[in-house]
Design an enzyme around this catalytic site. Structure first.
Site, PDB file in Angstrom:
ATOM      1  N   SER A 154       0.858  -1.180   0.000  1.00  0.00           N
ATOM      2  CA  SER A 154       0.000   0.000   0.000  1.00  0.00           C
ATOM      3  C   SER A 154       0.896   1.232   0.000  1.00  0.00           C
ATOM      4  O   SER A 154       2.010   1.186   0.546  1.00  0.00           O
ATOM      5  CB  SER A 154      -0.896   0.019   1.246  1.00  0.00           C
ATOM      6  OG  SER A 154      -1.503   1.285   1.427  1.00  0.00           O
ATOM      7  N   TYR A 167      -0.717  -0.190  10.656  1.00  0.00           N
ATOM      8  CA  TYR A 167      -0.890  -0.668   9.286  1.00  0.00           C
ATOM      9  C   TYR A 167       0.134  -0.013   8.369  1.00  0.00           C
ATOM     10  O   TYR A 167       0.740  -0.684   7.515  1.00  0.00           O
ATOM     11  CB  TYR A 167      -2.303  -0.371   8.804  1.00  0.00           C
ATOM     12  CG  TYR A 167      -2.573  -0.826   7.388  1.00  0.00           C
ATOM     13  CD1 TYR A 167      -2.804  -2.167   7.105  1.00  0.00           C
ATOM     14  CD2 TYR A 167      -2.613   0.092   6.343  1.00  0.00           C
ATOM     15  CE1 TYR A 167      -3.051  -2.587   5.808  1.00  0.00           C
ATOM     16  CE2 TYR A 167      -2.865  -0.320   5.037  1.00  0.00           C
ATOM     17  CZ  TYR A 167      -3.081  -1.655   4.771  1.00  0.00           C
ATOM     18  OH  TYR A 167      -3.337  -2.074   3.486  1.00  0.00           O
TER      19      TYR A 167
END
Length: 257
Positions: A154, A167
């Site tokens: 990501s 995250y």
């Protein structure tokens, strides 16, 4: 030197190849499964809780030789077991796509809400899991002489902006892991990453479609990243970018700019 291969490798055909996709029952994973099957690969669809989705997906895939299997990414013993099953049933694994992941929306400023348990869970699934999958399938990938691992990352790993601090840190670690694994698994196995912006999948609990649209409107291309956009990038990395390894391709509409 005798151990140096010539360039001009060309496009890697996927007919007769076997691909394993973790998190393959939905979102980016499912889109990738469809694309790999369309290109001729036999695909093993790994799922955690989405057995029904995985079975339905396999029934509708182009080509033949597809299957689905329970493959929780944080269960190292099960990963090793499935690698043995793939070897028994297919005799090879040419492509491993680590698409499985998990997150939870926690405001970055709310440090107290990011508990040790939650932090450890995010690291276990998003970092240790992909590593354990590669560890389990590395012998099969090496045996082909032209294997590839694709880690779904990501842009949160480089922008430090995402569903929560842990995250973002996990995806940064995954990008680093991609580099390390590319170095140690070469030349038989390439390892690359694909880093999308927010994808319209419902992956982040509590993030509605309007939030995805708002993010897309602020990017240079003003486009919502679709799971298939990421899947196409993954298949491109597998089939076309054959002299690329240890790098992460960004698929974000220019959000990082």
């Amino acid at each position: 030197m005798d151990d140096v291969r010539s360039g001009g490798l060309g496009v890697l055909p996927l007919h007769g190849k076997v691909a394993v996709v973790t998190g393959g029952s939905s979102g980016i994973g499912a889109a990738t499964v469809r694309r790999l099957a369309e290109h001729g690969a036999s695909v093993v669809v790994g799922f955690h809780r989405g057995r029904d989705r995985a079975e339905e997906l396999v029934e509708k895939l182009a080509g033949s030789g597809h299957s689905c299997v329970s493959l929780p990414i944080d269960d190292s013993a099960r990963l090793a077991e499935v690698a043995r099953l793939v070897e028994r049933d297919y005799g090879r694994c040419d492509v491993l796509v680590n698409s499985a992941g998990w997150t939870q929306k926690v405001p970055h400023a709310d440090l107290g809400a990011l508990t040790d348990t939650l932090f450890d869970s995010l690291m276990r699934v998003n970092v240790r899991g992909p590593f354990a999958a590669v560890r389990a399938f590395a012998p099969l990938l090496r045996n082909t002489g032209d294997g590839i691992v694709v880690n779904v990352s990501s842009i949160s790993g480089t922008t430090a902006s995402g569903s929560n601090i842990a995250y973002c840190a996990a995806k940064a670690a995954l990008d680093n892991l991609t580099q390390s694994l590319a170095r140690v698994l070469a030349p038989e196995v390439r390892v690359v990453g694909v880093a999308p912006a927010a994808v319209d999948t419902g992956f982040v609990p509590g993030r509605d479609r309007q939030a995805v649209l708002d993010q897309a409107s602020a990017t240079p291309l003003r486009v919502v990243v679709d799971p298939d956009d990421v899947a196409v990038a993954i298949v491109g990395a597998v089939t076309y970018f054959r002299v690329s390894t240890g790098t992460t391709f960004v698929v974000d509409g220019g959000k990082h700019l």
